[in-house]
Design a protein around this motif. Structure first.
Motif, PDB file in Angstrom:
ATOM      1  N   ASP A   1       3.054   6.042  -2.604  1.00 56.59           N
ATOM      2  CA  ASP A   1       4.252   6.669  -3.000  1.00 56.59           C
ATOM      3  C   ASP A   1       4.436   7.188  -4.387  1.00 56.59           C
ATOM      4  N   THR A   2       4.098   5.883  -5.294  1.00 58.36           N
ATOM      5  CA  THR A   2       4.134   5.926  -6.685  1.00 58.36           C
ATOM      6  C   THR A   2       3.218   6.912  -7.154  1.00 58.36           C
TER       7      THR A   2
ATOM      8  N   ILE B   1       0.869  -0.998  -0.030  1.00 54.26           N
ATOM      9  CA  ILE B   1      -0.075  -0.083  -0.052  1.00 54.26           C
ATOM     10  C   ILE B   1       0.661   1.248   0.021  1.00 54.26           C
ATOM     11  N   LYS B   2       1.791   1.291   0.721  1.00 53.53           N
ATOM     12  CA  LYS B   2       2.678   2.326   1.006  1.00 53.53           C
ATOM     13  C   LYS B   2       3.527   2.682  -0.462  1.00 53.53           C
ATOM     14  N   ASN B   3       3.971   1.376  -1.132  1.00 47.69           N
ATOM     15  CA  ASN B   3       4.443   1.665  -2.591  1.00 47.69           C
ATOM     16  C   ASN B   3       3.479   2.343  -3.578  1.00 47.69           C
TER      17      ASN B   3
ATOM     18  N   GLY C   1       1.503  11.976  -9.644  1.00 52.62           N
ATOM     19  CA  GLY C   1       0.613  13.260  -9.638  1.00 52.62           C
ATOM     20  C   GLY C   1       1.311  14.355  -9.713  1.00 52.62           C
ATOM     21  N   LEU C   2       2.510  14.309  -8.948  1.00 55.43           N
ATOM     22  CA  LEU C   2       3.375  15.413  -8.859  1.00 55.43           C
ATOM     23  C   LEU C   2       3.969  15.606 -10.282  1.00 55.43           C
ATOM     24  N   LYS C   3       4.339  14.826 -10.946  1.00 53.66           N
ATOM     25  CA  LYS C   3       4.869  14.999 -12.117  1.00 53.66           C
ATOM     26  C   LYS C   3       3.780  15.495 -13.064  1.00 53.66           C
TER      27      LYS C   3
END
Length: 116
Positions: free
Chosen positions: A41-42, A36-38, A47-49
């Motif tokens: 994070d991905t 879930i954490k991965n 989203g930022l990109k």
């Protein structure tokens, strides 16, 4: 620093006391947490990109409009900003933020071709 070391030692000692069934459940929950954490994070990175790309493209359109208002040729604007040639009409039109988001998508290519 010492508190963290002792906390990790205490946690390891607690895990060592687990029964085989408890240990298996613990390892499964740890695997699930990491998965879930991965994913989170991905997703955040993607989203930022995507947001950065949209912002840059929107800013390039704004710059292109200003350059056009100042009499700079369309060819030089396209060369300088990287704005697609099909945006010739868009440079002369005002758009809302949601319309900018549409213009930054692949589906906008057909829309832009119809404008030119």
């Amino acid at each position: 620093l010492q508190d963290r070391v002792f906390a990790k030692l205490f946690e390891a000692a607690e895990i060592a006391k687990f029964t085989p069934k408890e240990r298996e459940a613990y390892e499964e929950s740890l695997k699930y947490y990491r998965d879930i954490k991965n994913v989170v994070d991905t997703s955040r990175e993607e989203g930022l990109k995507e947001g950065m790309e949209k912002g840059i493209n929107q800013r390039n359109i704004e710059i292109a409009r200003e350059l056009r208002k100042n009499g700079i040729s369309i060819e030089i604007i396209i060369q300088s900003t990287g704005v697609r040639p099909g945006l010739r009409t868009i440079l002369n039109t005002q758009y809302t933020s949601s319309q900018y988001n549409f213009l930054n998508t692949k589906s906008s290519i057909k829309f832009i071709r119809n404008l030119s």
